[in-house]
Design an enzyme around this catalytic site. Structure first.
Site, PDB file in Angstrom:
ATOM      1  N   THR A   1       0.781  -1.150   0.112  1.00 41.24           N
ATOM      2  CA  THR A   1      -0.037   0.078  -0.078  1.00 41.24           C
ATOM      3  C   THR A   1       1.004   1.209  -0.035  1.00 41.24           C
ATOM      4  O   THR A   1       1.790   1.261   0.619  1.00 41.24           O
ATOM      5  CB  THR A   1      -0.937   0.205   1.427  1.00 41.24           C
TER       6      THR A   1
ATOM      7  N   ARG B   1     -14.886  -6.068  -0.444  1.00 43.38           N
ATOM      8  CA  ARG B   1     -14.430  -5.793   0.995  1.00 43.38           C
ATOM      9  C   ARG B   1     -13.526  -4.248   0.769  1.00 43.38           C
ATOM     10  O   ARG B   1     -12.909  -3.981  -0.136  1.00 43.38           O
ATOM     11  CB  ARG B   1     -13.158  -6.522   1.155  1.00 43.38           C
TER      12      ARG B   1
ATOM     13  N   ASP C   1      -9.061   0.250   5.004  1.00 46.33           N
ATOM     14  CA  ASP C   1      -8.852   1.480   5.993  1.00 46.33           C
ATOM     15  C   ASP C   1      -8.454   2.558   4.952  1.00 46.33           C
ATOM     16  O   ASP C   1      -8.789   3.897   5.372  1.00 46.33           O
ATOM     17  CB  ASP C   1      -7.867   1.339   6.877  1.00 46.33           C
TER      18      ASP C   1
ATOM     19  N   THR D   1      -0.678   1.815   6.775  1.00 47.67           N
ATOM     20  CA  THR D   1      -0.825   0.583   5.945  1.00 47.67           C
ATOM     21  C   THR D   1      -0.894  -0.590   6.852  1.00 47.67           C
ATOM     22  O   THR D   1      -0.309  -0.316   8.171  1.00 47.67           O
ATOM     23  CB  THR D   1       0.679   0.544   5.369  1.00 47.67           C
ATOM     24  N   GLY D   2      -1.301  -1.743   6.649  1.00 47.17           N
ATOM     25  CA  GLY D   2      -1.326  -2.724   7.395  1.00 47.17           C
ATOM     26  C   GLY D   2      -2.872  -3.439   7.337  1.00 47.17           C
ATOM     27  O   GLY D   2      -3.643  -3.181   6.392  1.00 47.17           O
TER      28      GLY D   2
ATOM     29  N   GLY E   1      -6.128  -3.562   7.390  1.00 50.00           N
ATOM     30  CA  GLY E   1      -7.364  -2.322   7.453  1.00 50.00           C
ATOM     31  C   GLY E   1      -8.298  -2.526   8.309  1.00 50.00           C
ATOM     32  O   GLY E   1      -8.718  -1.697   8.781  1.00 50.00           O
TER      33      GLY E   1
HETATM   34  N1  ASP Z   1      -4.470  -1.213   4.574  1.00 51.24           N
HETATM   35  C1  ASP Z   1      -4.576  -1.936   3.429  1.00 51.24           C
HETATM   36  C2  ASP Z   1      -5.881  -2.452   3.451  1.00 51.24           C
HETATM   37  O1  ASP Z   1      -6.338  -2.887   4.447  1.00 51.24           O
HETATM   38  C3  ASP Z   1      -3.724  -2.808   3.114  1.00 51.24           C
HETATM   39  C4  ASP Z   1      -2.396  -2.721   3.162  1.00 51.24           C
HETATM   40  O2  ASP Z   1      -1.812  -1.440   3.749  1.00 51.24           O
HETATM   41  O3  ASP Z   1      -1.404  -3.676   3.053  1.00 51.24           O
HETATM   42  O4  ASP Z   1      -6.736  -2.497   2.484  1.00 51.24           O
END
Ligand code: ASP
Length: 271
Positions: free
Chosen positions: A133, A161, A164, A184-185, A187
């Site tokens: 991301t 889906r 975040d 990022t992470g 979500g």
């Molecule tokens: N935060 C992003 C999501 O949940 C994914 C990511 O940051 O890897 O869509």
């Protein structure tokens, strides 16, 4: 560097984060725009958002495939609609009407991401926020803050889906009085705990420094099982780039041109 090119000539933080995210979306190595991950159905659905810390204007899109740069679609929602978040077909119709540049579906798809989907359908992901991301935060010479985030989401996600990244206050937040944050992470955790807004709220109400607030929120998410990290800048230009995974691709450039990048938990902040 794309963002810095905007700032050095006196451009706005908003243009800087937009330009930086466009550059990252164009690079297939990152999970945003070209090179976005695939859903469990083998489709691609992109989310993006942008927020201007001057006046809390924000724009976002979710679940789209078509606009070459989802962050520009988000910016268009902010600037040319009375709304904050548009999704799916309605978002695409709006983008066509506003003449946002589109690309063929084949443009976004890469062999690497398809392989990842097949792997992910078999086993769970490694412990690194490397899905790619992209996000940017900036403070310009007028002290204005802005944040932008763009993603293909999580590999193997259920079609429909939304993570975040396009949710203001979860994956993106900017407020001149406090800070700008891009996350990022995983979500779902960032949404449920309003992570980006929580960091700003701690500056506003608990008198915490950006470093304290960002570290505390990322640590708290880790305890709950929420993997990820943020890039953040406060009203004075202080930076925080904490993460609770083994690594996070990150970098920054300052007004004097000094720049650093890092992946793992290594020293990278200049004095
Ligand atoms: N935060 C992003 C999501 O949940 C994914 C990511 O940051 O890897 O869509």
């Amino acid at each position: 560097m794309a963002g810095r090119d905007v700032l050095v000539v006196g451009g706005s933080a908003l243009d800087a984060v937009t330009r930086a995210v466009v550059a990252l979306e164009d690079d297939p190595l990152f999970n945003a725009g070209r090179g976005s991950v695939f859903t469990a159905a083998g489709t691609q659905e992109m989310d993006a958002s942008v927020m201007d810390g001057r006046d809390h204007r924000a724009g976002a899109v979710a679940g789209i495939l078509g606009p070459r740069n989802p962050v520009l679609a988000a910016r268009m929602v902010m600037e040319c609609s009375p709304h904050v978040l548009l999704i799916g077909e309605g978002a695409l119709a709006f983008c066509r009407q506003q003449r946002v540049p589109f690309a063929d579906p084949g443009y976004f798809s890469t062999e690497e991401r398809l392989r990842e989907l097949l792997e992910a359908l078999e086993k769970r992901r490694r412990d690194i926020a490397e899905e790619g991301t992209v996000g940017a935060v900036a403070r310009d010479r007028h002290g204005n803050l802005a944040a932008a985030t763009s993603t293909g989401g999580m590999t193997g996600k259920t079609p429909g889906r939304v993570g975040d990244s396009p949710i203001i206050g979860a994956g993106t937040y900017a407020d001149n009085a406090t800070c700008a944050v891009s996350a990022t992470g995983h979500g779902e955790f960032f949404i449920r705990y309003g992570a980006a807004f929580e960091i700003a709220a701690r500056l506003r109400h608990a008198d915490q420094s950006l470093h304290q607030a960002a570290e505390a929120v990322i640590e708290a998410l880790a305890k709950l099982g929420g993997r990820g990290g943020v890039v953040a800048v406060d009203r004075n230009g202080a930076l925080a780039l904490p993460f609770n995974t083994s690594g996070m691709y990150r970098g920054y450039v300052r007004a004097d041109g000094a720049s650093r990048t890092a992946i793992w938990d290594e020293p990278y902040l200049l004095g």
